[in-house]
Design a protein around this motif. Sequence first.
Motif, mmCIF file in Angstrom:
data_model
loop_
_atom_site.group_PDB
_atom_site.id
_atom_site.type_symbol
_atom_site.label_atom_id
_atom_site.label_comp_id
_atom_site.label_asym_id
_atom_site.label_seq_id
_atom_site.Cartn_x
_atom_site.Cartn_y
_atom_site.Cartn_z
ATOM 1 N N HIS A 88 0.857 -1.187 0.000
ATOM 2 C CA HIS A 88 0.000 0.000 0.000
ATOM 3 C C HIS A 88 0.892 1.235 0.000
ATOM 4 O O HIS A 88 1.936 1.252 0.653
ATOM 5 N N LEU A 89 0.466 2.249 -0.732
ATOM 6 C CA LEU A 89 1.268 3.454 -0.921
ATOM 7 C C LEU A 89 0.674 4.635 -0.155
ATOM 8 O O LEU A 89 -0.536 4.847 -0.177
ATOM 9 N N TYR A 90 1.559 5.373 0.500
ATOM 10 C CA TYR A 90 1.143 6.512 1.313
ATOM 11 C C TYR A 90 2.029 7.713 1.004
ATOM 12 O O TYR A 90 3.236 7.555 0.783
ATOM 13 N N PRO A 91 1.453 8.909 1.016
ATOM 14 C CA PRO A 91 2.278 10.104 0.821
ATOM 15 C C PRO A 91 3.106 10.380 2.072
ATOM 16 O O PRO A 91 2.654 10.123 3.190
ATOM 17 N N THR A 92 4.301 10.894 1.876
ATOM 18 C CA THR A 92 5.123 11.318 3.009
ATOM 19 C C THR A 92 4.777 12.765 3.340
ATOM 20 O O THR A 92 3.992 13.406 2.627
#
Length: 148
Positions: A88-92
Amino acid sequence: MTSKILREVGTVARCIQSISDITYREIKLQRGQFIFLTRICEQPGINLIDLSQVLKVDKTTTTKAIQKLLEENYVQRKRDNADKRMWHLYPTGKAAEIYPYIINEENRNIDVCFAGFSQEEKEMVYHLVKRMGENIEQNWKTLKNNQG
């Protein structure tokens, strides 16, 4: 007539892509990466497969773009608890800081494209292009599914 329409849509898309590439160079976003970053900011936790579907690109293109975003510390990925193959991809925080800048640039491009248009014309263009997208998406899905 139809080739003229698609050529004009393509011209607009290429101009915006070129403007974006130049504009985002200073924040180390390369060719088209901003579209991946905006979708991740808007849908935190999205996976590579769903991101590819949303953007209508192949998984290889998505993987390459995400790798560069990871290297620039715009995105982080977390393994799915149930399916260890899924990420799963998340913004920093860095992504969250530049997201408003990207949206402002997108809105500026929209304003330039629609200069001199009435509100009614803007809405008409939106609905017509949306219908075009829906029509071609079915063809895209069929072709994609028959590939492999």
